[in-house]
Design an enzyme around this catalytic site. Sequence first.
Site, PDB file in Angstrom:
ATOM      1  N   ARG B 652      63.771  54.867  37.318  1.00 48.25           N
ATOM      2  CA  ARG B 652      63.025  55.952  37.949  1.00 48.25           C
ATOM      3  C   ARG B 652      63.957  56.796  38.806  1.00 48.25           C
ATOM      4  O   ARG B 652      64.759  56.272  39.587  1.00 48.25           O
ATOM      5  CB  ARG B 652      61.899  55.394  38.819  1.00 48.25           C
ATOM      6  CG  ARG B 652      61.135  56.491  39.540  1.00 48.25           C
ATOM      7  CD  ARG B 652      59.841  56.001  40.151  1.00 48.25           C
ATOM      8  NE  ARG B 652      59.207  57.052  40.960  1.00 48.25           N
ATOM      9  CZ  ARG B 652      58.488  58.051  40.463  1.00 48.25           C
ATOM     10  NH1 ARG B 652      58.318  58.159  39.147  1.00 48.25           N
ATOM     11  NH2 ARG B 652      57.950  58.959  41.264  1.00 48.25           N
ATOM     12  N   ILE B 653      63.869  58.105  38.630  1.00 53.31           N
ATOM     13  CA  ILE B 653      64.621  59.036  39.475  1.00 53.31           C
ATOM     14  C   ILE B 653      63.673  59.480  40.579  1.00 53.31           C
ATOM     15  O   ILE B 653      62.715  60.198  40.333  1.00 53.31           O
ATOM     16  CB  ILE B 653      65.112  60.247  38.647  1.00 53.31           C
ATOM     17  CG1 ILE B 653      65.990  59.803  37.460  1.00 53.31           C
ATOM     18  CG2 ILE B 653      65.848  61.247  39.540  1.00 53.31           C
ATOM     19  CD1 ILE B 653      67.279  59.103  37.819  1.00 53.31           C
ATOM     20  N   LYS B 725      67.170  52.149  39.399  1.00 56.21           N
ATOM     21  CA  LYS B 725      68.531  51.636  39.271  1.00 56.21           C
ATOM     22  C   LYS B 725      69.401  52.510  40.179  1.00 56.21           C
ATOM     23  O   LYS B 725      69.284  53.723  40.154  1.00 56.21           O
ATOM     24  CB  LYS B 725      69.031  51.790  37.836  1.00 56.21           C
ATOM     25  CG  LYS B 725      68.300  50.949  36.805  1.00 56.21           C
ATOM     26  CD  LYS B 725      68.876  51.256  35.414  1.00 56.21           C
ATOM     27  CE  LYS B 725      68.292  50.339  34.358  1.00 56.21           C
ATOM     28  NZ  LYS B 725      68.833  50.684  33.010  1.00 56.21           N
ATOM     29  N   GLU B 729      76.830  55.276  42.740  1.00 58.54           N
ATOM     30  CA  GLU B 729      78.194  54.939  42.317  1.00 58.54           C
ATOM     31  C   GLU B 729      78.350  55.007  40.802  1.00 58.54           C
ATOM     32  O   GLU B 729      79.328  54.522  40.258  1.00 58.54           O
ATOM     33  CB  GLU B 729      78.547  53.541  42.831  1.00 58.54           C
ATOM     34  CG  GLU B 729      78.658  53.518  44.338  1.00 58.54           C
ATOM     35  CD  GLU B 729      78.658  52.103  44.901  1.00 58.54           C
ATOM     36  OE1 GLU B 729      79.744  51.563  45.096  1.00 58.54           O
ATOM     37  OE2 GLU B 729      77.567  51.554  45.149  1.00 58.54           O
TER      38      GLU B 729
END
Lengths: 340, 763
Positions: B652-653, B725, B729
């Site tokens: 999910r953004i 997630k 990085e």
Amino acid sequence: MRPFSYQRATDPDMAVQALGAATAANNPLTQAAAQPLAGGTTLIDLMKLDVMRPAALVDISPLASGWSAIESKADGLRLGALAKMSDVAAHAEIQRNYPVIANSLNLAASAQLRNMATLGGNVMQRTRCSYFRDVSYENCNKRSPGSGCAAMDGVNRMHAVLGTSDQCIAAYPGDFAQALIALDAMVEITGRSGMRTMPFADLHKAPGKTPDIETTLQPGELISAFSIPGRWPRSLYLKARDRQSYEFALSSAAVALDVQDGTIRDARVALGGVATVPWRAREAEMLLKGQKFDDGLAQRVADAAFADAKGRQHNSFKIALGKRVVARALQQAVTMEVRS
Amino acid sequence: MTAAAPEPKANMGHPVPRYDAAAKVTGRATYASDMPLDNPAYAFLVTSAIAKGRIDGFGLDDAKAVRGVIDIVTHENAPKLKESKLFSNGGYAGTTIQPLKSADIAHDGQIIAVVIAETYEAAREAANRVKVSYTAVEPSSSFDSPGTTTAAAKGQNAQFKEDPEAGDFAKAFDQAEVKLTASYATPTQHHNPMELFTTSCAWMGDNLVIYEGSQYVYGLKNGVAEQLGIDADKVRVVNPYVGGGFGSRGSMTPRTAIIAGIAKRLNRPIKLVPTRDQGFTIATYRAETRHEIRLGAGRDGKLMALRHEGAEVSSRPDAYCVGGTKTTTRLYACPNVSSLVSIVRADRNTPGFMRSPPEVPYLFALESAMDELAVKLNMDPVELRRINDTTVEPIGGKPYTSRSLMACFDEAAKTFGWSQRSPQPKSMSDGDWLVGYGCAATCYPTQMAPSAARVRLQRDGRTRVEIAGHEIGTGAYTVIAQTASERLGVPLEKVAVFMGDSDLPPAPVAGGSNSTASTCSAVMMVCDQIRQRLFKAVMPGDSLADKAKETVGISQTPSTQAAKSDRPLDIEKAFDALGVGVVEEYGEWKPEGAPLDSFKAMHSGHARLIGGPEMKDKIAYAFGAEFVEVRVNRFTHEIRCPRLVGAFAAGRIMNPRTARSQLMGGLIWGMSSALLEATEIDERNARYVNDNLADYLVPVNADVPNVEVILLSEQDEQINPAGVKGLGELANVGTNAAICNAIYHATGQRIRKLPVRLENIEV
Ligand SMILES: Cc1cc2nc3c(=O)[nH]c(=O)nc-3n(C[C@H](O)[C@H](O)[C@H](O)COP(=O)(O)OP(=O)(O)OC[C@H]3O[C@@H](n4cnc5c(N)ncnc54)[C@H](O)[C@@H]3O)c2cc1C
């Protein structure tokens, strides 16, 4: 930083008096107790780093009213020493008649710095040698004569391959000075006994045995103007660097040509990023005069320009790079469109 | 919608502007050293000019004569501090080299004195006047220096448990039809966040307040308390904004307890602002690494054998290592794998986390090698990845929770125009410039850690979220506010978020890209607790838990069929029924599989990250694909990167705007790492040379004219309640290899050592 007194010079006389006052304690100039302050973009940095420790700053920026004019005439150009890099670079006549000057300024530093920095301060900027700029390294003949040179066998990728000595290999970092030296500029100096002029080529001194003496300027003397004879519409500045902007030259070339009917009548080649002082490649230039241009000639000129170059552990690449930069700059100058 | 605020796709939140945007652009955001102190004294550090040896003595007369100097603290009169173990050994410290303890010097730029004065200027001037005499010993600076020691990481670093292996590498490599053996190297790098490594300490009786940019306020609080020998409840760390961290503020540095100790003795607040160059030696860095990769494949491109050997530099006392083989051995389907990570000890400060610590160096090696293999196979590098794509990792046979690697490759390739590439090296050019296209995979483990949160809802919908998370510039305030707003159905403008204060409920370290997943999961859980209380008040007896789950928002439209049969909750009625003006809930969330002592560790400042390859019967990573255009000047050999395109899938953004910004920053960082960034070490004396932002190069705008980020829609229900997630990085991992692969395409020259400089090109 250490405490210092600050004084604004309201006229040139006052400035040179204030700067010359402590002449005895003032030699060499780089360690003079009183230093002129222009844009401050070199001087203040070096004071913060504790490399320069002047007791007095004489702010010469108020002299800009008289010392920042840009005068372009048929027989030459005169630039006030307090003109800002950005103003000179943006000047239409300089862009047209002296592209090498406009380029060398535009490709230097950042927009913010160019807005602050002056031409006089620019030519007087000091080396970026990291060992010179970090006082925790004891060995720096430029900072403390006789102490040795940490750069010689240290990290020396940015250092000079021309004009070096066994005392110092620090590169002269500026760009504009290559344009000046190429165009036979004269520098006008205002001192306590009036004004004198000399070739810009005589301003900087190669390190030799005295790397702490960087110029022939005497305490109490200020650069008030530069003058450039003639016009050089076929001229340019080519600069190779790690970043696309805001970075000193690894190698650069200021070239100016006078080409008539395919024959090179006059040629100027100066090198940046590779030498300890603003560097004119006079012998290389000679090869061009009276010749028709081709790539083979460009190569011979480039080879001649670096004939005496000496590389060290990390900077040897500058020799091959410098040659390619010179050759490419000449090719570009020959083919550039010149509006007359 | 604009480029900066991409249109949300499925499973993406709204690209709302940053919660703290106005505060930041108007300068109202207060960073640690902006915090007002009552009558502070100022500290300035003196650091060592040698990397190894001892201090014979100080000449302090000149320095003491500077007007306003209060004290000069050296090892002879420093406050006594207790030791803290390295964070990976159950402590808090990023280094166990404790300065001001003895006359010994263990690394360049070690703190050897602290000047305290009435003003910053006086402290700085006096520091310049401190004279030090040393007995220097020749140090070992790095890999090739005499005097280093090398040993396997396994057995000396508690967090590096295993060198992953599978099948029989030796045999498979021996029998492979196509083989590659290649060595790679990455340089020392420094984070150089804009905010310097400042610390202010103020005591009120026995209570200490620390203002310091930190990525882990609970870790710092507990660590400093341990060093001072006081109760952790007496220490508070405050930093509502952090001016960049990139890992450099993840573990405690020695400076904090030193300043706290001096402030206590002086009975006065102290403010320390070190310089940029001191930042190179008083905090951590990314150590240089070396790699050997061996790949064996069939003619069809199928990997049969993979070996990755990595070596990393660390300090004499601490076995820090990043050990990226845990990722590189699992990225592709390959039945026979072996690996080895070793640590080389030199006279250096202890290295530490730096943005994608393991993945950056280790994937540079693997993804360069994959490109080399594609060349050997005469195969499109994208196709080689497709052939070796997998849903199951080869070491433990665990399935990926979700994996959109090839979807990313296909999207990015399309946008980039990969099909326009003529595969032959040196076959594309434009005037003075040789043109090359290159690509690489990128990935980052999905990690979570226990987190607590407190949420307070008022009758009028005003909401306050409290969590000791960190705004390191990523957008943490924004996504936490969005989460609470969505979960409680209150307008975003009514949500206030409080972070960066160790008096708030504990959150994990802002590292390992776990923050959004962890803090938002905790905030969601606590918001649900509030909803359940409200529902219970108005509908006693019903199957309320279910309804609370399914009804999105309190006074908003329900989203599921089941919930639609009920009217949305009337918030005012619920408050009346409860007879209160405020509903407040506290809760502690932990990820699936978290060990039993997780919450205890959370309160005592030990971050227990779970995820990536270390989950029980699954493995979770975010993926992406990066494509770059590189131009190499035929004459000057200057290397430029006019175009970067990345496509990423990361569950999910939460907010496409802040996500894009992170990924774009990552791509730029990756380009910088490939072409510009390196801390130069003077091998003679193990000292850093280019320790300033004029000589340590980072890109300027002109270096990155065109950076494009594509967010792919992905749904993953197996990772955490937020479905997130981490992506902070993700983007700077693949870029290094993509750029070297493009340089190969442009010039025919394979460069295996970073950064690539013009002198490395032979056209
Ligand atoms: C990060 C960075 C990058 C840079 N990149 C470049 C680059 O790419 N190319 C380049 O050419 N330059 C570069 N510079 C240098 C910059 O151009 C110079 O700092 C600037 O031109 C100096 O001018 P100023 O007026 O600020 O000089 P100041 O700092 O005021 O003075 C410099 C020195 O000159 C003396 N001085 C000043 N005016 C006079 C005068 N009229 N007569 C005699 N002495 C005088 C001062 O006493 C001082 O010693 C860079 C600088 C920085 C900080």
